[in-house]
Motif scaffolding. Structure first.
Motif, PDB file in Angstrom:
ATOM      1  N   PRO A  98      -0.851  -1.405   5.813  1.00 15.93           N
ATOM      2  CA  PRO A  98      -0.854   0.042   5.592  1.00 15.93           C
ATOM      3  C   PRO A  98       0.408   0.703   6.150  1.00 15.93           C
ATOM      4  N   CYS A  99       0.886   1.711   5.481  1.00 10.08           N
ATOM      5  CA  CYS A  99       1.920   2.577   6.047  1.00 10.08           C
ATOM      6  C   CYS A  99       2.048   3.793   5.142  1.00 10.08           C
ATOM      7  N   VAL A 100       2.683   4.819   5.660  1.00 10.11           N
ATOM      8  CA  VAL A 100       2.958   6.008   4.855  1.00 10.11           C
ATOM      9  C   VAL A 100       4.470   6.137   4.695  1.00 10.11           C
ATOM     10  N   ALA A 156      -6.184   6.500   3.887  1.00  4.73           N
ATOM     11  CA  ALA A 156      -6.250   5.688   2.670  1.00  4.73           C
ATOM     12  C   ALA A 156      -5.412   4.422   2.831  1.00  4.73           C
ATOM     13  N   ALA A 157      -4.260   4.548   3.476  1.00  4.97           N
ATOM     14  CA  ALA A 157      -3.403   3.377   3.705  1.00  4.97           C
ATOM     15  C   ALA A 157      -4.163   2.328   4.512  1.00  4.97           C
ATOM     16  N   ASP A 158      -4.831   2.770   5.566  1.00  8.87           N
ATOM     17  CA  ASP A 158      -5.592   1.825   6.388  1.00  8.87           C
ATOM     18  C   ASP A 158      -6.774   1.257   5.613  1.00  8.87           C
ATOM     19  N   PRO A 163       0.517   0.496   1.103  1.00  9.33           N
ATOM     20  CA  PRO A 163       1.380   1.648   1.367  1.00  9.33           C
ATOM     21  C   PRO A 163       0.958   2.869   0.547  1.00  9.33           C
ATOM     22  N   VAL A 164       1.051   4.026   1.158  1.00  7.36           N
ATOM     23  CA  VAL A 164       0.804   5.287   0.460  1.00  7.36           C
ATOM     24  C   VAL A 164       2.096   6.081   0.497  1.00  7.36           C
ATOM     25  N   MET A 165       2.490   6.614  -0.649  1.00  8.98           N
ATOM     26  CA  MET A 165       3.719   7.395  -0.682  1.00  8.98           C
ATOM     27  C   MET A 165       3.409   8.856  -0.924  1.00  8.98           C
ATOM     28  N   LEU A 166       3.998   9.702  -0.087  1.00 11.73           N
ATOM     29  CA  LEU A 166       3.922  11.145  -0.301  1.00 11.73           C
ATOM     30  C   LEU A 166       5.239  11.582  -0.920  1.00 11.73           C
ATOM     31  N   VAL A 167       5.149  12.200  -2.079  1.00  9.94           N
ATOM     32  CA  VAL A 167       6.356  12.592  -2.796  1.00  9.94           C
ATOM     33  C   VAL A 167       6.528  14.107  -2.750  1.00  9.94           C
TER      34      VAL A 167
END
Lengths: 354, 182, 247
Positions: A98-100, A156-158, A163-167
């Motif tokens: 997981p990561c953001v 959500a990443a965890d 990985p979750v991306m915020l754009v």
């Protein structure tokens, strides 16, 4: 808690810390520099670590290391920097960590420019790096939504170990708006990270963080497992806003800051008797396909409005499935669409179809 | 209905960004919808700087001002050349006449010439020229209350610079008087 | 009967994939023995590279990350910054460390990152099939230098340890060789000192280990050892290049 006036990039940092982010690895690039600057100032006060890496490549690999040992970790960058991070991102997705990742998009291709753009749509929704993987991609339209989504992004990443991306874009990164840091209760039930490399203490078999599967059968099995996860995301992570679609003459599709400009255009069109609806994808991946089912057959056209050259059209066509004509209005390179430009395009389409 | 769209523009160092932030901050204190959008990039480093400020009763759609500014607060000549065209007919154009000899070329605007640097110099602190212009703007539009601006300024300055509040209050007052007289 | 020798707990019982005569096995063992002797096996996190030792995660009995090509020092940095009380090391070859990963290794050293790097230098790309590395010697043949490396075309072989020894953050830098029992003992001593240096938080530590690649050199294991002694050691002299004043 009272509202405070914050710059977008700083609000990102504050929201991340509030969401439990303890580690940040990054590299300077305009227009997101206030994120690492904020983190360098605030993370140490919150028991965390900020480190400026030697490159974006190194930064994302530091994220890979930190995430593998169980930390809540984030990096941020802007388009060319995100391109450099793709190597690490595919490893992180492959190793199921997981990561953001925050992407404050600027114009491209190449070194491009530094003004707001949305031209990373394909890069962020199609994978970007090698292999069959997906990111959960969230695109807020204002700072409050950005702040609220941050908690969801980390959780959500965890939850998915992905990985979750915020754009965002240069506009949302640089602008100031009032934000309120409220408690966000997310839907995710998180379990202990028993897979993390915290040292065996001689009490368990060793944990391995890895994306290598030399046996093709094993790699295929791994890909099936990943796909199952992406299917779950498609079922559970679609987020969008839909306004006035049910009786619309025409539907505009726009995300992020562009959707705000589209709202102004829709208000003007309303005054002129044209019913324009808005579908605003909040999750760019998974794309809100089902939102289109609410559009009436009588709708004349769907228009993708972007700060890019039509990158969202494919997804809109898939969602439309031939039911409506799909048109496009966009500006690029850091030029920002104007409400007048959008209004004129809609009138042109309505005139043509009538 | 309140729907202010303000361009603040000038040289880097003239405090145009702060001026815009204070309008936004004061609007937020008063429970209004606000946004502040700066120009960014190389032009920040010593060139011209500008920001777009919105204060409204309704949620802010686009935070971008194109050619629909209700007011432009202009601190230097390049900014006048760049932004005069972006004000709506009947809008306000506030010109820092201490630094700008040129007159407005449009006749469909309410134009006010404020000798902001002279007034600030009189007050003993040239850096308050932005607050003089802000005072003029507040007097003309009443978009936000002066007290809200001052409490925003208090938060922005912090305790270490709290002693500067009085001179800023005076600068706002003098700016207001400058446009009352004209 | 008294046990006079047993395999280190730092290695698992898996059979390695290394070629006959390859010195990776010796180096794995030395690292594992040192960590066991320091009693930190349960508190160590390793980082495996891309190269022949990619699969080191199947051999070392400790938590371990597999890293992208050249990025092991960055990955180790992430791990160490989250867990400063753990022992963290990277195990990298010369293609990984001296070519694609030069930025990462230099900046890990530059930051004085409290990690240890075991740098296995066999003057060639092993895993991908014997291509030229920055460390390949002049005249040495490689699949991408079929007539042998020339200075004109590829420059002189890169002396990474000498370069790293100029960096203040690099607390311990030593080059060793595993070509003889005596040198293997010296290598183990250096590896131990490097880890002690990390545990004492002195800064970055690295041990470069001159190694053989009989398969890609096209030599028997014995001839490979001799080639290392005759060609590598003269160009890459063994010995300490930097150590903290008191360890």
């Amino acid at each position: 808690m009272a509202k405070i006036l914050m710059k977008g990039n700083e609000a990102i940092g504050a929201a991340a810390i509030k969401a439990g982010c303890k580690y940040f690895f990054g590299y300077p690039i305009t227009p997101q520099n206030e994120v690492p600057e904020y983190m360098s100032r605030e993370l140490p006060k919150n028991g965390g670590v900020f480190l400026q890496a030697e490159s974006e490549v190194a930064a994302i690999n530091m994220v890979y290391g930190a995430s593998g040992c169980g930390a809540r970790v984030m990096t941020s960058s802007s388009s060319p920097g995100i391109a450099l991070k793709q190597e690490g991102i595919t490893y992180i997705a492959g190793a199921e960590l997981p990561c953001v990742i925050v992407n404050i998009v600027r114009g491209g291709p190449g070194l491009g420019g530094i003004q707001p753009a949305q031209s990373d749509y394909n890069q962020v929704t199609r994978g970007g790096g090698n292999g069959d993987y997906k990111l959960l991609v969230l695109a807020p339209a204002n700072l409050q939504e950005m702040v609220d989504l941050m908690q969801e992004a980390f959780d959500a990443a965890d939850y998915y170990r992905n990985p979750v991306m915020l754009v965002g874009d240069g506009m949302i990164g640089q602008m100031m708006e009032p934000v309120e840091f409220r408690e966000i209760k997310t839907k995710y039930t998180l379990s202990e990270k028993t897979w993390a490399t915290t040292g065996t203490k001689g009490q368990r078999p060793h944990n391995i963080i890895n994306s290598l599967f030399l046996d093709p059968a094993q790699l295929e099995e791994h890909n099936h497992k990943l796909q199952k996860k992406y299917d779950d995301m498609k079922a559970n992570e679609v987020r969008y806003e839909s306004v006035g679609v049910e009786d619309a003459d025409i539907v505009l599709v726009a995300y992020g800051t562009t959707s705000r400009i589209v709202r102004n255009a829709i208000a003007t069109l309303k005054e002129e008797g044209i019913k324009a609806g808005l579908i605003r994808p909040i999750s760019l991946w998974p794309f809100p396909m089902a939102a289109f089912d609410a559009i009436p057959e009588t709708c004349k056209a769907i228009v993708s409005v972007e700060m890019s050259m039509g990158q969202m059209i494919d997804d809109i066509k898939i969602a439309s499935n031939g039911r409506w004509a799909v048109d496009f209005y966009g500006r690029s390179g850091g030029m920002i669409p104007t409400p007048d430009g959008i209004v004129a395009k809609v009138k042109e389409i309505m005139g043509g179809v009538k | 209905m309140l729907n202010e769209k303000v361009i603040c523009a000038g040289f880097g160092g003239q405090g145009v960004m702060l001026m815009g932030q204070l309008i936004s901050y004061a609007g937020m204190i008063e429970g209004k919808e606000v946004s502040w959008l700066p120009s960014y990039g190389p032009e920040m480093r010593g060139g011209t700087a500008n920001c777009a400020v919105m204060v409204s009763d309704k949620p802010i759609g686009s935070p971008v001002i194109t050619d629909n500014a209700t007011t432009a607060i202009i601190m230097n000549l390049p900014s006048l050349d760049k932004f005069e065209a972006d004000v709506i007919g009947g809008g306000n154009l506030l010109i820092n006449s201490s630094l700008i000899e040129k007159k407005a070329s449009r006749d469909d605007l309410n134009v006010y010439y404020v000798p902001a640097n002279e007034i600030a110099n009189d007050l003993g602190n040239l850096k308050t020229a932005n607050m003089v212009m802000l005072g003029a703007y507040l007097e003309l539009t009443k978009a936000v209350d002066i007290e809200s601006v001052l409490s925003a300024l208090k938060k922005t300055l912090g305790d270490a610079k709290a002693h500067l509040i009085d001179i800023n209050r005076e600068a706002i007052k003098r700016g207001a008087e400058a446009v009352k007289a004209s | 009967m008294a046990v006079v020798f047993q395999k280190t707990k730092g290695l698992l019982d898996n059979q390695t994939h290394y070629c006959p005569g390859c010195t990776h096995g010796i180096i794995h063992r030395l690292v594992a023995e040192v960590l066991e002797e320091l009693d930190v096996l349960g508190d160590t996190i390793a980082v495996a590279p891309v190269g022949c030792s990619t699969l080191a995660y199947d051999y070392f009995n400790m938590d371990i990350h597999q890293a992208a090509h050249g990025r092991a020092p960055a990955v180790a940095t992430g791990i160490k910054r989250v867990q400063p009380d753990k022992v963290v090391f990277t195990y990298q070859g010369d293609g990984d460390l001296a070519s694609i990963g030069t930025a990462e290794i230099i900046h890990a050293a530059h930051r004085g990152e409290k990690i240890t790097t075991i740098f296995v230098n066999n003057a060639i790309y092993g895993m991908t099939g014997g291509q030229m590395a920055p460390t390949t010697l002049i005249g040495q043949r490689a699949t991408t230098a079929p007539l042998g490396r020339t200075v004109e075309h590829s420059g002189m072989p890169l002396k990474v340890s000498e370069m790293l020894a100029t960096i203040n953050g690099a607390a311990f830098v030593e080059r060793v060789s595993v070509d003889s029992p005596a040198n293997i003992r010296k290598a183990k001593k250096a590896i131990k000192e490097a880890f002690e240096c990390q545990i004492a938080r002195k800064g970055f530590s690295i041990v470069e280990v001159l190694s053989t690649c009989p398969t890609n050199w096209g030599l028997t294991p014995i001839d490979a050892i001799k080639w290392l002694q005759d060609n590598m050691i003269p160009y890459y002299p063994i010995g300490n290049l930097r150590r903290p004043e008191e360890v």
